[in-house]
Design an enzyme around this catalytic site. Structure first.
Site, PDB file in Angstrom:
ATOM      1  N   HIS A  11     103.070 110.933  80.535  1.00 50.15           N
ATOM      2  CA  HIS A  11     103.164 109.957  81.625  1.00 50.15           C
ATOM      3  C   HIS A  11     103.229 110.626  82.997  1.00 50.15           C
ATOM      4  O   HIS A  11     102.439 110.329  83.895  1.00 50.15           O
ATOM      5  CB  HIS A  11     104.426 109.093  81.445  1.00 50.15           C
ATOM      6  CG  HIS A  11     104.440 108.254  80.222  1.00 50.15           C
ATOM      7  ND1 HIS A  11     103.625 107.148  80.057  1.00 50.15           N
ATOM      8  CD2 HIS A  11     105.188 108.338  79.095  1.00 50.15           C
ATOM      9  CE1 HIS A  11     103.874 106.586  78.883  1.00 50.15           C
ATOM     10  NE2 HIS A  11     104.817 107.290  78.282  1.00 50.15           N
ATOM     11  N   ASP A  25     113.550 112.438  87.700  1.00 46.03           N
ATOM     12  CA  ASP A  25     114.746 112.221  86.886  1.00 46.03           C
ATOM     13  C   ASP A  25     114.619 112.979  85.555  1.00 46.03           C
ATOM     14  O   ASP A  25     114.635 112.377  84.507  1.00 46.03           O
ATOM     15  CB  ASP A  25     114.974 110.725  86.631  1.00 46.03           C
ATOM     16  CG  ASP A  25     113.809 110.060  85.906  1.00 46.03           C
ATOM     17  OD1 ASP A  25     112.666 110.571  85.998  1.00 46.03           O
ATOM     18  OD2 ASP A  25     114.024 109.024  85.235  1.00 46.03           O
TER      19      ASP A  25
END
Length: 324
Positions: free
Chosen positions: A242, A11
């Site tokens: 991340h 995303d």
């Protein structure tokens, strides 16, 4: 050298972009497809961003399939413009790529790619897990055909970042996360337990920003927005990488430490929504009435320790070398 086949569900997202840059630049990886999902941005924008990343990398041959626009239950929450910018790419406002997504929905392409290469594809999930849940419903046999599922999400033994209880990707669709973490496939979970220990400092970011390759230069321009957020809100020098952390595991698993537990996700509407809850892995303990919700769930391989500076060094080394 045998390459590891990757399918990346994403995303994009600044840290997603860096992870995709890393995946495309490593000779150990062969990226088969990108599938997009709502999350950091609406799914249509996620698709635009994914296509642009591949175009700038000179990899427009890699198919992109658009996926879920909203969670299994409920509506899309609007994304995280305050983290990633209005365009999800640090407000760089680059023009779109000249290419388009394939007509096939993401869940169908995901299932097709894995089935075409049984036992060879590693599925890397960097956003909400909605596409994976849809793919499991479409083709339950995927659990036996995928080589490994690697998920960036959750917070097994620490606080969340979207709420005190929950990590952002899982909170975006807790129902899908509970389905995916309960499926009997080889799944490794990289949550905030480790990703918040992988801090790429400002000096390294400044070095990477000087790269001149089209994709590298683009990522270098988007990172400052995300960096300002991390430095202001997380009180760190630099950024948490991340989404690149699970990719680093695929080439350097010795840098991580793991435990194994069945996991449930809180799908209630309360303040604990989205929390990932490990239970004891001992089957005898799961017979206790209070632990029955975890009974019959497979163990999830959960990353709980990481040599953060070594991961950053490896990411830096590979990104400098590839300079896409």
């Amino acid at each position: 050298m045998d390459k590891r086949l990757l399918l990346i569900d994403t995303d994009p997202g600044v840290d997603d972009a860096m992870a995709i840059q890393f995946a495309l630049g490593l000779p150990q990886f062969d990226v088969q497809a990108l599938t997009t999902v709502f999350g950091n941005v609406a799914v249509e924008l996620a698709t635009t961003n994914a296509l642009r990343l591949l175009h700038l990398a000179g990899r427009a041959d890699i198919p992109v399939a658009q996926g879920a626009a909203h969670p299994l239950a409920g509506a899309f929450n609007g994304g995280a413009a305050f983290v990633h910018g209005d365009d999800g790419q640090g407000n760089t406002d680059y023009p779109p790529a000249p290419t388009q997504a394939v007509a096939q929905p993401a869940a169908e392409l995901l299932a097709e790619v894995i089935s075409r290469h049984p036992g060879q594809v590693t599925l890397v999930a960097l956003g909400p897990l909605t596409n994976l849940a849809h793919a499991l419903r479409l083709r339950p046999g995927l659990v036996h055909e995928v080589a490994e599922v690697v998920v960036m999400g959750g917070n097994a033994f620490c606080a969340g970042n979207a709420t005190p209880a929950a990590e952002a990707n899982v909170l975006s669709d807790p129902d899908a996360a509970d389905v995916v973490l309960g499926a009997d496939w080889p799944l490794t979970l990289f949550g905030l337990d480790v990703t918040q220990q992988v801090n790429m400092p400002g000096a390294v970011l400044d070095e990477l920003a000087r790269l001149t390759g089209p994709l590298s230069a683009y990522v270098g321009q988007m990172v400052p927005f995300y960096r300002r957020f991390c430095e202001r809100m997380r009180q760190i020098d630099g950024i948490f990488v991340h989404d690149a952390t699970p990719l680093a595991y695929l080439i350097a698993p010795e840098l991580f430490r793991f435990v194994h537990h069945p996991v449930r996700v809180d799908t209630s509407p309360g303040i604990g929504r989205g929390k990932t809850w490990p239970a004891p892995s001992d089957p005898a303990q799961l017979q206790r009435p209070a632990l029955r919700p975890w009974l019959g769930r497979p163990n999830v391989k959960i990353a709980v320790g990481v040599q953060g500076s070594a991961v950053v060094s490896r990411l830096r080394e590979e990104l400098l070398k590839s300079n896409l």
